[in-house]
Design a protein around this motif. Structure first.
Motif, PDB file in Angstrom:
ATOM      1  N   TYR A 616       0.849  -1.209   0.000  1.00  0.00           N
ATOM      2  CA  TYR A 616       0.000   0.000   0.000  1.00  0.00           C
ATOM      3  C   TYR A 616       0.882   1.256   0.000  1.00  0.00           C
ATOM      4  CZ  TYR A 616      -3.721   3.216   1.571  1.00  0.00           C
ATOM      5  OH  TYR A 616      -4.617   4.264   1.693  1.00  0.00           O
ATOM      6  N   HIS A 619       2.792   1.857  -3.308  1.00  0.00           N
ATOM      7  CA  HIS A 619       1.969   2.384  -4.409  1.00  0.00           C
ATOM      8  C   HIS A 619       1.304   3.704  -4.043  1.00  0.00           C
ATOM      9  CE1 HIS A 619       2.487  -1.796  -5.785  1.00  0.00           C
ATOM     10  NE2 HIS A 619       2.239  -1.314  -7.016  1.00  0.00           N
ATOM     11  N   SER A 622      -2.512   4.142  -3.221  1.00  0.00           N
ATOM     12  CA  SER A 622      -3.538   3.993  -4.262  1.00  0.00           C
ATOM     13  C   SER A 622      -4.245   2.659  -4.047  1.00  0.00           C
ATOM     14  CB  SER A 622      -2.882   4.032  -5.645  1.00  0.00           C
ATOM     15  OG  SER A 622      -3.801   3.616  -6.645  1.00  0.00           O
ATOM     16  N   GLN A 624      -6.574   1.188  -5.930  1.00  0.00           N
ATOM     17  CA  GLN A 624      -6.677   0.382  -7.148  1.00  0.00           C
ATOM     18  C   GLN A 624      -5.348  -0.318  -7.461  1.00  0.00           C
ATOM     19  OE1 GLN A 624      -7.843   3.485  -6.849  1.00  0.00           O
ATOM     20  NE2 GLN A 624     -10.054   3.023  -6.936  1.00  0.00           N
ATOM     21  N   GLU A 625      -4.227   0.465  -7.420  1.00  0.00           N
ATOM     22  CA  GLU A 625      -2.926  -0.123  -7.741  1.00  0.00           C
ATOM     23  C   GLU A 625      -2.525  -1.189  -6.717  1.00  0.00           C
ATOM     24  OE1 GLU A 625      -1.008   0.327 -10.357  1.00  0.00           O
ATOM     25  OE2 GLU A 625      -2.425   1.734 -11.258  1.00  0.00           O
ATOM     26  N   THR A 626      -2.839  -0.940  -5.432  1.00  0.00           N
ATOM     27  CA  THR A 626      -2.474  -1.900  -4.388  1.00  0.00           C
ATOM     28  C   THR A 626      -3.268  -3.194  -4.538  1.00  0.00           C
ATOM     29  OG1 THR A 626      -1.980  -0.081  -2.880  1.00  0.00           O
ATOM     30  CG2 THR A 626      -2.304  -2.247  -1.905  1.00  0.00           C
ATOM     31  N   ALA A 627      -4.588  -3.060  -4.793  1.00  0.00           N
ATOM     32  CA  ALA A 627      -5.432  -4.246  -4.972  1.00  0.00           C
ATOM     33  C   ALA A 627      -4.966  -5.073  -6.161  1.00  0.00           C
ATOM     34  CB  ALA A 627      -6.898  -3.822  -5.147  1.00  0.00           C
ATOM     35  N   LYS A 628      -4.573  -4.358  -7.222  1.00  0.00           N
ATOM     36  CA  LYS A 628      -4.079  -5.051  -8.408  1.00  0.00           C
ATOM     37  C   LYS A 628      -2.786  -5.809  -8.102  1.00  0.00           C
ATOM     38  CE  LYS A 628      -2.767  -4.152 -13.225  1.00  0.00           C
ATOM     39  NZ  LYS A 628      -2.584  -3.100 -14.271  1.00  0.00           N
ATOM     40  N   ALA A 629      -1.876  -5.165  -7.358  1.00  0.00           N
ATOM     41  CA  ALA A 629      -0.606  -5.805  -7.023  1.00  0.00           C
ATOM     42  C   ALA A 629      -0.800  -7.007  -6.113  1.00  0.00           C
ATOM     43  CB  ALA A 629       0.331  -4.792  -6.360  1.00  0.00           C
ATOM     44  N   HIS A 631      -3.577  -8.809  -6.051  1.00  0.00           N
ATOM     45  CA  HIS A 631      -4.519  -9.731  -6.698  1.00  0.00           C
ATOM     46  C   HIS A 631      -5.762  -9.972  -5.818  1.00  0.00           C
ATOM     47  CE1 HIS A 631      -1.347 -10.491  -9.622  1.00  0.00           C
ATOM     48  NE2 HIS A 631      -0.516 -10.824  -8.621  1.00  0.00           N
ATOM     49  N   HIS A 633      -9.734  -8.046  -4.440  1.00  0.00           N
ATOM     50  CA  HIS A 633     -10.769  -7.052  -4.765  1.00  0.00           C
ATOM     51  C   HIS A 633     -10.539  -5.805  -3.924  1.00  0.00           C
ATOM     52  CE1 HIS A 633     -14.760  -5.215  -5.274  1.00  0.00           C
ATOM     53  NE2 HIS A 633     -14.820  -5.967  -6.406  1.00  0.00           N
ATOM     54  N   VAL A 634     -10.947  -4.653  -4.456  1.00  0.00           N
ATOM     55  CA  VAL A 634     -10.775  -3.390  -3.735  1.00  0.00           C
ATOM     56  C   VAL A 634     -11.493  -3.439  -2.389  1.00  0.00           C
ATOM     57  CG1 VAL A 634     -11.243  -0.905  -3.762  1.00  0.00           C
ATOM     58  CG2 VAL A 634     -10.427  -2.044  -5.831  1.00  0.00           C
TER      59      VAL A 634
END
Length: 675
Positions: A616, A619, A622, A624-629, A631, A633-634
């Motif tokens: 967290y 990034h 962010s 969105q970017e953290t959730a993506k990294a 893997h 859900h937000v």
């Protein structure tokens, strides 16, 4: 300088020398047929005196030097020296005399070697005895007449076996000398060599000779004008068998040096006389021993005279009969490409692991596929260098003996060179420490002067560290290899101060930090040695060097902490890490552990919270970017963030709490080493 004084004088001359005694010895003669020695009289140092020496046709010019050394130049009485010529001779005579004596000594050693070979080549006793007096006269050319007396066991007396050409041999062979009679009988009886330096001493020693022997002696040669005599016993198994006696009629030159020479030569003859069987067995050994002594004395002389490594090398090459390459493993002053030296050192390390002996010679194929034999030069349990030659033939026993004699001398020379380098580093280290600790401007300037630092030249403190994960025996070699590489790579930019364990402390001359980093990067990218470097800030004044040195040390420490090799780090690039350099690992680890402890979940639950917080922060908060990294859900991320805030009792919307979280995450990633 010419081989004689004719480059100064255009007339016949003689040169005499006197050292710490009242006796003169002729050391050179150029077409002047006068043989009486000069007369001694007191002179002060640097005085010059003229005398006719009691002679009408010549003049003696006495040049007095310090330590009771005097040279007498004998010239025709009609020749007049100018003041300039007198001054020139006064300054040149000692150097010329030294050259003459060195040449004489060299010729004498060669003559002794040749004569001993001539004697020991004879296995027939009669031939040996007949040859003995001739070879003795060759060894001591100052002698005018020589006679060999042999003890006859049946008649219990000494007989003439051989006399030199000027003497009537047949007449002298009628003489019978009893033990204790005359000089010959006295030397035979006492078994000790003697020198008689005046005519009165000679006649006094001969006073107890029988009338018959005196008559035969007078018929054989006119001995009444004898000036000096030396004689020595020739022993076989500690028992005197022969007596060698030499007469001098023209100049009183026999002294203790000729006596010692005759004694030494008589000892060699004694070996040859032992008997034909033992002689044959000992012939080769005697030759080797004589050669070893000659080689040792010659090499030691070169070493004591500071002739240098290459003079010793050339002397060895001349003796063994072939050329070889010489490698100084510390300074890399070599005859071949230095890559050959590095290659050999690496091969030696491999061979050492097999033999466990540093000094064991070994064979190796060069990168050019030539087979070489290598003799390590070892001193104080350290390999200092190598003698290398192409292995075209098997070495003879003499050649091996020469190398055995020469390698310790080379080791001594290499050790001297290494000691000089170590002393230079020691002086440099002391001066640098004085600069770092200087409390006044005067102390600072004095230290900078000793280090030869320039006021107008900006410098960067630069500390290299070399990885020494190798056999301890070769550590010094690899340190010196890297140091040599540094000097070649950085040339005039680098000012090496000293080495300390595995570190090399230097000052780098560069205008900007970018230039400094470029130079260091060049070194680390080209070397085969594992190394790293810390660079301090730019110092434009001497007082700033201390700060730059501390910064270089801290930068190097960063690389050490992260176990990074073959990289450099500039202190200015440490960034925020500068804030933590003064804190111990324990303090930083304690801060990190305290911060993360509430979300560490020792029972395994929510162990992903620490990772979530770190990702967290990486990034920039962010979602969105953290959730993506991660893997996930937000919404899942929102739940985790809420748990983190609750457990840590912080709000990630509060700037101070965010700063603490960022700091803890940064330290955990870059400073704390996980167990």
């Amino acid at each position: 300088m010419s081989d004689n004084l004719t480059f100064i004088l255009d007339v016949p001359y003689q040169l005499w020398q006197k050292n710490n005694s009242n006796r003169f010895k002729q050391i050179d003669n150029h077409e002047l047929p006068i043989f009486e020695p000069p007369t001694h009289f007191p002179l002060l140092t640097n005085d010059i005196a003229y005398t006719d020496g009691g002679l009408k046709t010549s003049q003696d010019i006495h040049f007095q030097y310090a330590y009771d050394v005097r040279y007498v130049l004998r010239l025709p009485s009609s020749y007049k020296l100018s003041d300039d010529m007198e001054a020139l001779l006064s300054s040149e005579l000692p150097f010329y005399a030294q050259r003459i004596m060195e040449q004489t000594q060299k010729r004498l050693l060669l003559k002794i070697y040749d004569c001993i070979n001539a004697i020991t080549a004879l296995t027939n006793l009669d031939e040996l005895l007949s040859k003995m007096i001739d070879t003795t006269m060759e060894v001591i050319p100052e002698a005018d007449v020589g006679v060999l007396w042999v003890y006859d066991e049946q008649e219990k007396c000494l007989k003439v076996r051989k006399a030199s050409a000027l003497v009537d041999n047949e007449t002298m062979k009628h003489m019978r000398m009893k033990p204790g009679e005359g000089m010959i009988g006295s030397v035979f009886q006492e078994g000790e060599a003697k020198v008689y330096q005046t005519s009165s001493e000679v006649f006094q020693a001969s006073a107890n000779m029988s009338n018959m022997n005196l008559r035969y002696l007078g018929r054989a040669y006119s001995f009444k004008d004898v000036k000096s005599v030396i004689c020595a016993p020739v022993k076989v198994q500690k028992k005197t068998k022969c007596v060698l006696i030499l007469y001098q009629f023209k100049q009183a030159t026999f002294d203790k040096s000729e006596l010692e020479l005759l004694k030494n030569f008589a000892d060699q003859i004694s070996i040859a006389l032992h008997n034909s069987n033992i002689f044959e067995a000992m012939q080769k050994q005697n030759h080797l021993l004589q050669k070893r002594t000659e080689i040792h004395e010659r090499l030691v002389k070169l070493s004591l005279e500071n002739k240098g490594i290459y003079h010793i090398k050339h002397a060895l090459e001349k003796i063994i009969g072939f050329s070889f390459s010489l490698i100084d493993a510390f300074h890399f002053s070599i005859d071949e490409d230095e890559n050959e030296a590095f290659y050999l050192i690496d091969k030696h390390l491999e061979k050492w692991n097999d033999s466990k002996s540093l000094s064991t010679s070994f064979y190796v194929r060069s990168p050019k596929n030539y087979l070489h034999q290598v003799y390590p030069i070892v001193g104080s349990s350290t390999c200092l260098g190598y003698v290398v030659f192409e292995a075209k033939m098997t070495l003879s026993s003499t050649q091996r003996m020469v190398l055995e004699q020469g390698i310790p001398i080379l080791a001594l020379e290499f050790t001297h060179r290494q000691t000089e380098t170590n002393n230079q580093f020691k002086v440099s280290e002391e001066a640098f420490q004085h600069l770092l600790l200087a409390e006044t401007n005067a102390e600072l300037l004095e230290a900078a002067k000793k280090l030869k630092l320039e006021k107008t030249q900006p410098v960067f403190a630069l500390i290299f560290e070399v990885a020494l994960d190798m056999n301890p025996t070769f550590i010094n070699l690899y340190m010196q290899r890297f140091l040599h590489f540094l000097k070649n790579q950085l040339e005039k930019h680098l000012h090496v101060l000293y080495t300390q364990d595995s570190s090399i402390i230097t000052l780098l001359k560069a205008s900007t930090a970018q230039e400094a980093e470029m130079l260091v990067s060049k070194v680390l990218s080209n070397t085969s040695v594992r190394a790293r470097a810390g660079i301090g800030g730019r110092a434009v004044q001497f007082v700033q060097i201390s700060k730059s040195y501390k910064e270089a040390y801290k930068a190097l420490n960063q690389l050490q902490e992260k176990r990074i090799w073959n990289k450099h780090l500039n202190f200015k690039d440490i960034g925020i890490n500068q804030l933590f350099l003064s804190h111990s690992e324990e303090e930083i680890s304690s801060f990190v552990d305290d911060f993360f402890e509430p979300i560490m979940a020792p029972n395994g639950n929510d162990s992903h919270l620490v990772e979530t917080l770190q990702i967290y922060m990486q990034h920039n908060q962010s979602m969105q970017e953290t959730a993506k990294a991660l893997h996930i859900h937000v919404n899942t991320l929102y739940q985790r963030i809420h748990k983190i805030e609750s457990a840590l009792q912080i709000s990630l919307k509060d700037s101070e709490d965010v700063l603490n979280a960022q700091l803890a995450c940064y330290l955990k990633e870059h400073w704390v080493i996980d167990a």
